[in-house]
Design a protein around this motif. Sequence first.
Motif, PDB file in Angstrom:
ATOM      1  N   GLN A 159       0.850  -1.189   0.000  1.00 33.30           N
ATOM      2  CA  GLN A 159       0.000   0.000   0.000  1.00 33.30           C
ATOM      3  C   GLN A 159       0.887   1.241   0.000  1.00 33.30           C
ATOM      4  O   GLN A 159       1.733   1.402   0.875  1.00 33.30           O
ATOM      5  N   ARG A 160       0.680   2.107  -0.991  1.00 35.51           N
ATOM      6  CA  ARG A 160       1.542   3.281  -1.136  1.00 35.51           C
ATOM      7  C   ARG A 160       0.786   4.596  -1.062  1.00 35.51           C
ATOM      8  O   ARG A 160       1.385   5.659  -0.938  1.00 35.51           O
ATOM      9  N   GLU A 161      -0.532   4.513  -1.168  1.00 32.94           N
ATOM     10  CA  GLU A 161      -1.328   5.735  -1.135  1.00 32.94           C
ATOM     11  C   GLU A 161      -1.566   6.181   0.301  1.00 32.94           C
ATOM     12  O   GLU A 161      -1.800   5.362   1.187  1.00 32.94           O
ATOM     13  N   LYS A 163      -3.498   6.926   2.890  1.00 33.96           N
ATOM     14  CA  LYS A 163      -4.844   6.832   3.441  1.00 33.96           C
ATOM     15  C   LYS A 163      -4.933   5.599   4.334  1.00 33.96           C
ATOM     16  O   LYS A 163      -4.096   4.698   4.261  1.00 33.96           O
ATOM     17  N   PRO A 168       2.443   8.372   2.988  1.00 31.99           N
ATOM     18  CA  PRO A 168       2.802   8.418   1.568  1.00 31.99           C
ATOM     19  C   PRO A 168       3.903   7.420   1.227  1.00 31.99           C
ATOM     20  O   PRO A 168       4.932   7.354   1.907  1.00 31.99           O
ATOM     21  N   LYS A 169       3.634   6.609   0.202  1.00 33.07           N
ATOM     22  CA  LYS A 169       4.545   5.570  -0.292  1.00 33.07           C
ATOM     23  C   LYS A 169       4.799   4.464   0.734  1.00 33.07           C
ATOM     24  O   LYS A 169       5.619   3.585   0.491  1.00 33.07           O
ATOM     25  N   ASN A 476      -2.278  11.350 -15.857  1.00 33.96           N
ATOM     26  CA  ASN A 476      -2.401  12.214 -14.687  1.00 33.96           C
ATOM     27  C   ASN A 476      -1.859  13.591 -15.011  1.00 33.96           C
ATOM     28  O   ASN A 476      -1.272  13.811 -16.074  1.00 33.96           O
ATOM     29  N   ARG A 481       1.398  13.179  -8.073  1.00 35.50           N
ATOM     30  CA  ARG A 481       1.620  11.809  -7.651  1.00 35.50           C
ATOM     31  C   ARG A 481       0.309  11.049  -7.588  1.00 35.50           C
ATOM     32  O   ARG A 481       0.200   9.937  -8.088  1.00 35.50           O
ATOM     33  N   GLU A 482      -0.689  11.661  -6.953  1.00 35.88           N
ATOM     34  CA  GLU A 482      -1.985  11.014  -6.808  1.00 35.88           C
ATOM     35  C   GLU A 482      -2.991  11.705  -7.710  1.00 35.88           C
ATOM     36  O   GLU A 482      -3.043  12.931  -7.792  1.00 35.88           O
ATOM     37  N   ARG A 483      -3.810  10.921  -8.372  1.00 35.12           N
ATOM     38  CA  ARG A 483      -4.791  11.475  -9.294  1.00 35.12           C
ATOM     39  C   ARG A 483      -6.034  11.923  -8.550  1.00 35.12           C
ATOM     40  O   ARG A 483      -6.533  11.240  -7.665  1.00 35.12           O
ATOM     41  N   LYS A 484      -6.530  13.117  -8.910  1.00 30.78           N
ATOM     42  CA  LYS A 484      -7.768  13.633  -8.343  1.00 30.78           C
ATOM     43  C   LYS A 484      -8.943  13.094  -9.144  1.00 30.78           C
ATOM     44  O   LYS A 484      -8.792  12.292 -10.054  1.00 30.78           O
TER      45      LYS A 484
END
Length: 888
Positions: A159-161, A163, A168-169, A476, A481-484
């Motif tokens: 798991q890298r996201e 949440k 993070p990462k 993206n 890094r993370e897509r909205k």
Amino acid sequence: MNDRYYIGADIGGTHISCAPVNIATKEIPEGKIYRRKVDSKASCSTIIEAWKALINEVISLVGKVEGIGLAVPGPFDEEGGISQIIGVHKFDSLFGLNVREAIRPVFRGKAKPVMFVNDAAGFALGEYYAGAAQGSKRTLAITLGTGFGSAFLLNGTPQREAKNGVPPKGYLYNLPFGESIADDYFSTRWFANEWKKKTGENIKEVKEIALFAENRDVRAIAIFDEFADNLISFLSTHTEHFAPDTLVVGGNIAKAHKLFIHKIKETFGKKGIAVKVCELWDNASIIGAAMSLGQIPANDKRCRKTEQFLAPVKAEKTCQGIYDIYPAFPLEQGKIACGIEAIATKMSIHNTIIIDGYVGVYWDKLAEELSAALVAKGKTVRWFQIDAAMKPAEQIEEMLKPYLGGDDPVFGKITDKKLSDWFDPDKLQRIQVDSEVDINIIAGCGAALAGWNGELIYVDLPKNELQFRARAGAANNLGARERKNNQQTYKRFYFVDWCVLNKHKSEILPEIKLIIDGQRPDNYLCMSGDELRAGLETMSRNFFRVRPWFEPGPWGGNWMKTKIEGLNKEVINLAWSFELMTLENGLMFESEGYRMEVSFDFLMYAQYRKVLGDCADRFKYDFPIRFDFLDTFDGGNLSVQCHPRPEYIQQEFGMPFTQDESYYILDCQNTSTVYLGFQENINPEKFYQALSECERKGKDPNIESFVQKHKAKKHDLFLIPNGTIHASGKDNLVLEISSAPYIFTFKMYDWLRLDLDGRPRPISIEHAMKNLYFDRRGETAKNELICKPYIINQSPDCVLEHLPTHPAQFYDVHRYTFDKEITVETSGKCHVWMLVEGSSIMLETAEGMKQRFNYAETFVIPAAAERYTIKNESPKPAIMVKAFVKSI
């Protein structure tokens, strides 16, 4: 060996360890771990060739292997296979290198996966598949050694996201703890520092202190107790939020686990967490890296979320009278090449190559295919990715906050940033060519900024395909890094990414040696930069038609769906056709049937003066006029809306001019209508109250008590200058003849319906109330906003009408009705045309170029064309509308 194997490799700072891993048993055959020393300060080729040599040795042992997994130290882009290690005195020569493509030649041309995992994640996966974490569903694994590593697994998947308790990462080392960060407390140097404080002595390894502790040295015992207390304190937060069922502890410090693990087990055992010392030790990362290959998704993530077809590689002109969805400007034969082999052949004669391009390009696939093609030609290749030199995503996001409009789902402000602001200048300089290979390639958005001296290639991508990829999660924002969500992603495209990438494109256009159409990753098309520039120059003296694209919408209809051939008939509806929305349209070139597309802005950057003529200084690269279709046939009403006043759009959104519109009724059925202007007795406060209650409570505002409703018939023109309340009713095919901006729509009422994704569409009542002209009401609105055509010139063969627009609108409209042909002079103006009645016309320019245009097709005659003839090919009179910028 007849079993199936992966190869696992663990990359260390001084060595590489490599072994075959049995896919079925998840074990390393006894005695089959191979190690080789590697000088991490050596040249790029020295390091890579040492790694490949050991991997080849293992391949020769087991024969056929299914792939290679490598556990690598960070920072490293595991998904892309790009080394980001910098400033730690090891592997500096690999910075920016696509290690995947550097390693892949060990397969000798066969397509096999090469995967990467962070060394801590490799350790965690090894313990999950074959060690202490077997059977765990939620695993936290930590490594304690020269640094502090961590990985979070959910059912064996890293798991890298950021949440659900995962940082993070999955990194814990850089999180605050004590007086600094966790890495300073849970590594060998903490033990060394504490021992120095207590004894004044220097030690290199924790095992030295462990020996003292085992001999009941109270100083050493106190250090291990304090270490355990710190670790418990730090991990408590993350175990609470992530809720692991298993905590695995590994690394060299864990070899002294008897001196501290009891405290940790006691504390976390009470929380239902099983604390275990690793079982595989140094083999864990090898097994974990290998088994990560089994986590490759069955279906490649590259995809496009749309029901519209991908443009074909080749297409023929449609028959006379049939709308062409793939229009193209003709070039001589042999000007467009097809396929990766053609690109590789052109590249193979150069030593240094820069491949710049647009956001959304599948760079990893391009690297894989081009590298393989060049290797097949006997070339040694190093592929570097410019992304490694980008600033951290968090820093970029902070930089862009002033332009993204906060939580507003639609609106931001046009950025004044340039592409170089995304990059760290020092990192750009750290990406260096490998002098020991035949070809060095640097690729990615902004690759030209690296300052390499080489052949410049550009990979372009149409905006519609970019959006289709983004909606599918396959593209993206630049540097994100993370897509909205889709709305936030598009907003950042519009107000930021497209601005900086287009400006960058304009700066490097003169130097491009090869241009690639990147929308078909399995079948690239390309042409030389010289041919591109020559084609654009010829186009700027004759004519062009952009490639239209089509979208469904909540109010969409069936006119385009049923009457335009070649579209997907299975779509729920079609609401828009982007006929000439220049920011999002592309231009196709044709040679031997090939249809190669480039962005429209290439034409403006190269030839805007020839295209625009007398308004070139006013608009420069911004093509000023927009044509598009709004289809409500058997659909619904458009939202009730208005557009910003000029000063408002400049101040709030950074746009140079505003979104004035007009509705030309190309077709209609039943008793079609247009909503336009306020009722005579409009009360702004009551109107605002009704809109607000509708938004808050879902109460119908009885919109017709506030807004006028007019009957619409074919060839009517309704004028919608900025600040005018309006909406098309159902059963219209509207040709919008408008200024170029198109997203600045302040919706006030959307008929209490949901968007196609099942969510309410954004409403902008506050923006609207600041821009509405409430004096456009009653008879005044009818007189000012419903066009009253009059004849300018009439002959037996032609009637020329003026369809006057509102004084606030900078464009004007003429309408021609003729039997045979007309000859038109540009008089320094750019003309935008559409055949609105008839089957087709034949255009002939002053240079002798001929082109047929069919009913409902939009085409443009640049100002530099000077004079041209249009011949009617229909048995009945042709009716055409022409839009152009008014003289100041």
